[in-house]
Design a protein around this motif. Structure first.
Motif, PDB file in Angstrom:
ATOM      1  N   UNK A 163       0.828  -1.207   0.000  1.00 18.87           N
ATOM      2  CA  UNK A 163       0.000   0.000   0.000  1.00 18.87           C
ATOM      3  C   UNK A 163       0.863   1.259   0.000  1.00 18.87           C
ATOM      4  N   UNK A 164       2.018   1.192   0.695  1.00 22.58           N
ATOM      5  CA  UNK A 164       2.887   2.380   0.855  1.00 22.58           C
ATOM      6  C   UNK A 164       4.001   2.465  -0.184  1.00 22.58           C
ATOM      7  N   UNK A 165       4.437   1.310  -0.680  1.00 20.53           N
ATOM      8  CA  UNK A 165       5.650   1.303  -1.517  1.00 20.53           C
ATOM      9  C   UNK A 165       5.451   0.770  -2.929  1.00 20.53           C
ATOM     10  N   UNK A 166       4.270   0.262  -3.259  1.00 21.22           N
ATOM     11  CA  UNK A 166       4.105  -0.391  -4.547  1.00 21.22           C
ATOM     12  C   UNK A 166       4.915  -1.675  -4.591  1.00 21.22           C
ATOM     13  N   UNK A 167       5.108  -2.174  -5.784  1.00 25.14           N
ATOM     14  CA  UNK A 167       5.889  -3.404  -5.989  1.00 25.14           C
ATOM     15  C   UNK A 167       7.332  -2.988  -6.252  1.00 25.14           C
ATOM     16  N   UNK A 168       8.225  -3.358  -5.340  1.00 24.56           N
ATOM     17  CA  UNK A 168       9.635  -2.989  -5.500  1.00 24.56           C
ATOM     18  C   UNK A 168      10.483  -4.204  -5.906  1.00 24.56           C
ATOM     19  N   UNK A 169       9.869  -5.163  -6.531  1.00 20.23           N
ATOM     20  CA  UNK A 169      10.547  -6.330  -7.120  1.00 20.23           C
ATOM     21  C   UNK A 169      11.535  -6.982  -6.143  1.00 20.23           C
ATOM     22  N   UNK A 170      12.832  -7.008  -6.467  1.00 22.06           N
ATOM     23  CA  UNK A 170      13.783  -7.729  -5.595  1.00 22.06           C
ATOM     24  C   UNK A 170      13.897  -7.100  -4.217  1.00 22.06           C
ATOM     25  N   UNK A 171      13.486  -5.839  -4.096  1.00 15.23           N
ATOM     26  CA  UNK A 171      13.598  -5.149  -2.803  1.00 15.23           C
ATOM     27  C   UNK A 171      12.393  -5.408  -1.905  1.00 15.23           C
ATOM     28  N   UNK A 172      11.315  -5.938  -2.457  1.00 13.21           N
ATOM     29  CA  UNK A 172      10.058  -5.933  -1.695  1.00 13.21           C
ATOM     30  C   UNK A 172      10.115  -6.832  -0.454  1.00 13.21           C
ATOM     31  N   UNK A 173      10.680  -8.016  -0.581  1.00 20.52           N
ATOM     32  CA  UNK A 173      10.727  -8.906   0.594  1.00 20.52           C
ATOM     33  C   UNK A 173      11.651  -8.348   1.677  1.00 20.52           C
ATOM     34  N   UNK A 174      12.894  -7.923   1.343  1.00 26.50           N
ATOM     35  CA  UNK A 174      13.726  -7.404   2.443  1.00 26.50           C
ATOM     36  C   UNK A 174      13.186  -6.109   3.058  1.00 26.50           C
ATOM     37  N   UNK A 175      12.498  -5.267   2.269  1.00 25.36           N
ATOM     38  CA  UNK A 175      11.884  -4.068   2.867  1.00 25.36           C
ATOM     39  C   UNK A 175      10.795  -4.510   3.851  1.00 25.36           C
ATOM     40  N   UNK A 176       9.959  -5.453   3.405  1.00 21.27           N
ATOM     41  CA  UNK A 176       8.863  -5.925   4.262  1.00 21.27           C
ATOM     42  C   UNK A 176       9.407  -6.638   5.507  1.00 21.27           C
ATOM     43  N   UNK A 177      10.442  -7.437   5.322  1.00 26.45           N
ATOM     44  CA  UNK A 177      11.050  -8.171   6.437  1.00 26.45           C
ATOM     45  C   UNK A 177      11.592  -7.182   7.478  1.00 26.45           C
ATOM     46  N   UNK A 178      12.283  -6.168   6.992  1.00 27.01           N
ATOM     47  CA  UNK A 178      12.870  -5.167   7.881  1.00 27.01           C
ATOM     48  C   UNK A 178      11.780  -4.383   8.625  1.00 27.01           C
ATOM     49  N   UNK A 179      10.725  -4.009   7.900  1.00 24.57           N
ATOM     50  CA  UNK A 179       9.626  -3.278   8.559  1.00 24.57           C
ATOM     51  C   UNK A 179       8.905  -4.141   9.581  1.00 24.57           C
ATOM     52  N   UNK A 180       8.651  -5.389   9.217  1.00 21.81           N
ATOM     53  CA  UNK A 180       7.956  -6.292  10.144  1.00 21.81           C
ATOM     54  C   UNK A 180       8.794  -6.464  11.411  1.00 21.81           C
ATOM     55  N   UNK A 181      10.106  -6.616  11.231  1.00 19.06           N
ATOM     56  CA  UNK A 181      11.015  -6.773  12.377  1.00 19.06           C
ATOM     57  C   UNK A 181      11.007  -5.501  13.242  1.00 19.06           C
ATOM     58  N   UNK A 182      11.075  -4.334  12.579  1.00 22.61           N
ATOM     59  CA  UNK A 182      11.060  -3.055  13.323  1.00 22.61           C
ATOM     60  C   UNK A 182       9.774  -2.898  14.133  1.00 22.61           C
ATOM     61  N   UNK A 183       8.669  -3.386  13.569  1.00 27.06           N
ATOM     62  CA  UNK A 183       7.365  -3.251  14.240  1.00 27.06           C
ATOM     63  C   UNK A 183       7.136  -4.333  15.297  1.00 27.06           C
ATOM     64  N   UNK A 184       8.154  -5.143  15.548  1.00 27.18           N
ATOM     65  CA  UNK A 184       8.050  -6.172  16.588  1.00 27.18           C
ATOM     66  C   UNK A 184       7.180  -7.343  16.185  1.00 27.18           C
ATOM     67  N   UNK A 185       6.932  -7.477  14.862  1.00 26.51           N
ATOM     68  CA  UNK A 185       6.061  -8.566  14.401  1.00 26.51           C
ATOM     69  C   UNK A 185       6.827  -9.855  14.125  1.00 26.51           C
ATOM     70  N   UNK A 186       8.155  -9.783  14.240  1.00 25.44           N
ATOM     71  CA  UNK A 186       8.973 -10.997  14.104  1.00 25.44           C
ATOM     72  C   UNK A 186       9.837 -11.109  15.355  1.00 25.44           C
ATOM     73  N   UNK A 187       9.663 -12.200  16.077  1.00 24.91           N
ATOM     74  CA  UNK A 187      10.395 -12.372  17.337  1.00 24.91           C
ATOM     75  C   UNK A 187      11.213 -13.667  17.297  1.00 24.91           C
ATOM     76  N   UNK A 188      12.159 -13.752  18.210  1.00 23.34           N
ATOM     77  CA  UNK A 188      12.999 -14.954  18.284  1.00 23.34           C
ATOM     78  C   UNK A 188      12.110 -16.198  18.375  1.00 23.34           C
ATOM     79  N   UNK A 189      12.451 -17.205  17.619  1.00 24.86           N
ATOM     80  CA  UNK A 189      11.698 -18.468  17.662  1.00 24.86           C
ATOM     81  C   UNK A 189      10.528 -18.520  16.697  1.00 24.86           C
ATOM     82  N   UNK A 190      10.149 -17.366  16.104  1.00 25.71           N
ATOM     83  CA  UNK A 190       9.009 -17.342  15.173  1.00 25.71           C
ATOM     84  C   UNK A 190       9.327 -18.123  13.899  1.00 25.71           C
ATOM     85  N   UNK A 191       8.270 -18.699  13.324  1.00 26.22           N
ATOM     86  CA  UNK A 191       8.418 -19.330  12.010  1.00 26.22           C
ATOM     87  C   UNK A 191       8.073 -18.290  10.944  1.00 26.22           C
TER      88      UNK A 191
END
Ligand code: ACO
Length: 334
Positions: free
Chosen positions: A287-315
């Protein structure tokens, strides 16, 4: 055999926000059409003079990832750089990163697998760590789409979808449990023309393009058979996620966070439904960034991690599909 883990993630997007209404001033389109078909509200575009390029954004994301991994550029043993929009035809973006970050003369490998580029790059990095050859591999996905899109009405079905940005992850030798459990990558070249940019290339070199002067099918703008891509994407995404889960004796209900390549919100929603996942099990920021192709997963991963949505032990499951066609997944115990 060793295993690898993601020891740090980071992302960078240009400051310049381009809304759907901004695009409607350049071409015949509108906010309602774009949101309804893709879920995209706005994207970031490099602005002339802001100093950004594909590799510069890659470096900005990489610096954050390294800091979070508590590593310095000298600790990195290899760079894997995924993009479809490099600064130069050759050499690749990896060597530019090596220079800009003042790294040792480490290997720099460019991966050209478009929307699946980051998952392919993670898979490559994982193999080098598994064998014991390297301890820390820097993986970057970066794109400058706005530099090469057709912003007239002729290009609207493609141009409204894509945005600029970069994300990075450091893969390190895993000293504990978990880490990257497995990666799964595939291709099917018979569909190569369905989502492609034909030139300039050795088949369509510059003098030929100028001579042909075809205003309808300009080879240096991307072509996408949208509905065809959509139909294949939803099948392959689900297939490759299930392949990864099965290889590790896991069920989709055990996924804590699915980070799909941000192709189109409708594709992500379709997969979520197919995999019977709750909203909180799937991360979307297209919604915020459009499709950033090869960058989209690492941007999303980094944002999810920053927002505390990925924690140690998570799958955590990464999944991608794109031009080639290529597709892949990575199953990670964080
Ligand atoms: N604004 C307004 N109208 C538009 C636009 C636009 N930006 N683009 C196309 N239209 C028009 C078309 O001209 C067409 O008009 P017509 O009916 O008068 O001929 C109409 O809208 C419908 O066009 P379609 O291309 O059939 O639209 P569709 O419903 O298929 O949506 C889309 C297009 C969003 C691209 C869709 O096919 C899709 O999501 N495909 C999946 C591909 C995708 O998401 N790719 C992302 C990149 S690939 C990847 O990352 C895997």
């Amino acid at each position: 055999m060793y295993t690898s883990k993601i020891s740090g993630v980071g992302h960078y997007v240009p400051e310049n926000v381009v809304t759907n209404n901004d695009l409607s001033k350049l071409m015949e389109t509108n906010d309602a059409w774009i949101q309804e078909r893709t879920g995209i509200k706005e994207r970031r575009h490099i602005k002339k003079g802001d100093g950004n390029s594909t590799s510069v954004m890659g470096v900005k994301a990489a610096k954050i990832a390294l800091e979070r991994a508590k590593l310095a550029p000298k600790d990195i043993d290899m760079i894997v750089f995924a993009t479809l929009s490099p600064d130069m035809y050759f050499p690749g973006g990896g060597v530019q990163v090596q220079e800009m970050m003042g790294m040792r003369t480490v290997p720099a490998l460019d991966v050209r697998n478009q929307c699946s580029g980051f998952v392919y790059a993670v898979s490559v990095a994982d193999q080098f760590i598994k064998t014991g050859m390297y301890k820390h591999v820097l993986v970057i996905g970066a794109e400058n789409h706005s530099g090469g899109l057709d912003f007239t009405t002729r290009g609207r079905s493609v141009s409204v979808i894509f945005g600029d940005g970069a994300g990075a992850a450091v893969l390190s030798r895993n000293e504990g449990d978990g880490g990257i459990l497995s990666t799964h990558i595939h291709s099917e070249g018979k569909h190569k023309d369905q989502l492609s940019l034909q030139g300039p290339s050795t088949e369509h070199w510059v003098p030929q393009i100028i001579q042909e002067n075809d205003q309808e099918n300009i080879p240096y703008y991307p072509y996408m058979n949208g509905q065809f891509v959509f139909k294949h994407a939803v099948v392959r995404f689900a297939e490759v996620i299930n392949e990864g889960l099965k290889a590790n004796n896991l069920e989709s209900s055990e996924i804590d966070m699915l980070i799909p390549h941000q192709a189109n919100l409708r594709i992500s929603q379709f997969i979520q439904k197919k995999m019977k996942l709750r909203d909180d099990q799937v991360f979307n920021n297209i919604q915020k960034y459009g499709n950033t192709t090869a960058a989209s997963i690492p941007i999303a991963l980094s944002e999810a991690w920053e927002q505390g949505k990925i924690k140690d032990g998570d799958l955590v499951v990464l999944a991608a599909f794109g031009s080639g066609f290529t597709w892949g997944s990575a199953i990670i115990r964080w």
